[in-house]
Design a protein around this motif. Structure first.
Motif, PDB file in Angstrom:
ATOM      1  N   SER A  27       0.760  -1.143   0.494  1.00 52.46           N
ATOM      2  CA  SER A  27       0.390  -0.070   0.146  1.00 52.46           C
ATOM      3  C   SER A  27       1.158   1.895   0.107  1.00 52.46           C
ATOM      4  N   ALA A  28       0.776   2.571  -0.592  1.00 53.93           N
ATOM      5  CA  ALA A  28       1.349   3.561  -0.794  1.00 53.93           C
ATOM      6  C   ALA A  28       0.253   4.618  -0.479  1.00 53.93           C
ATOM      7  N   ARG A  29       0.855   6.102   0.479  1.00 53.21           N
ATOM      8  CA  ARG A  29       0.497   7.093   0.550  1.00 53.21           C
ATOM      9  C   ARG A  29       1.155   8.194   0.291  1.00 53.21           C
ATOM     10  N   GLY A  30       0.443   9.125  -0.496  1.00 53.50           N
ATOM     11  CA  GLY A  30       0.755  10.456  -0.233  1.00 53.50           C
ATOM     12  C   GLY A  30       0.263  11.410   0.388  1.00 53.50           C
ATOM     13  N   ARG A  62       3.539   1.014   3.212  1.00 54.93           N
ATOM     14  CA  ARG A  62       3.543  -0.349   3.578  1.00 54.93           C
ATOM     15  C   ARG A  62       3.246  -1.270   3.454  1.00 54.93           C
ATOM     16  N   LEU A  63       4.143  -2.518   4.044  1.00 55.32           N
ATOM     17  CA  LEU A  63       4.171  -4.134   2.850  1.00 55.32           C
ATOM     18  C   LEU A  63       3.439  -4.682   4.590  1.00 55.32           C
ATOM     19  N   VAL A  86       4.869  -3.544   8.016  1.00 53.61           N
ATOM     20  CA  VAL A  86       6.371  -2.581   8.237  1.00 53.61           C
ATOM     21  C   VAL A  86       5.634  -0.874   7.361  1.00 53.61           C
ATOM     22  N   THR A  87       5.743   0.164   7.161  1.00 51.38           N
ATOM     23  CA  THR A  87       5.090   0.744   7.081  1.00 51.38           C
ATOM     24  C   THR A  87       6.990   1.771   7.188  1.00 51.38           C
TER      25      THR A  87
END
Length: 113
Positions: A27-30, A62-63, A86-87
């Motif tokens: 997952s990703a976040r901007g 995030r993994l 893990v972030t």
């Protein structure tokens, strides 16, 4: 500007071998909410070679490692860690290799190369 990229692998330190068949989600976040990008599973070498690319503007990744089935299959009891998340922060243009060192009652991660 190029985006960051991510790779990972899992080593089962209790047996000194790669952990095969562990599902991994990315997952990703901007500047907004988290976005699920995709899933993979570790191969015979413990590596996920097909994680999707990160979108432009990603600042955090995030993994999520679904370790329960793997750990339960190698022990006579339920997994103590059913998942490991893990972030970490990323910078555009950088590559992040984040290995997971796993055993039945502990784990560690680090930024590899």
């Amino acid at each position: 500007m190029s985006t960051a990229s991510v790779s990972t692998h899992i080593l089962d330190t209790s047996i000194g071998r790669p952990a095969q068949g562990v599902p991994v989600s990315l997952s990703a976040r901007g500047s907004a909410e988290w976005t699920a990008l995709g899933t993979s599973a570790t191969d015979a070498d413990g590596r996920c070679k097909d994680l999707p690319a990160l979108p432009a503007g990603t600042t955090h990744v995030r993994l999520r490692f679904e370790t329960e089935a793997y750990l339960s299959a190698h022990r006579d009891e339920a997994a103590f860690f059913p998942e490991v998340t893990v972030t970490f922060a990323v910078t555009p243009g950088e590559h992040y290799h984040v290995p997971l060192l796993l055993n039945p009652f502990g784990y560690s991660v680090y930024r590899g190369s």
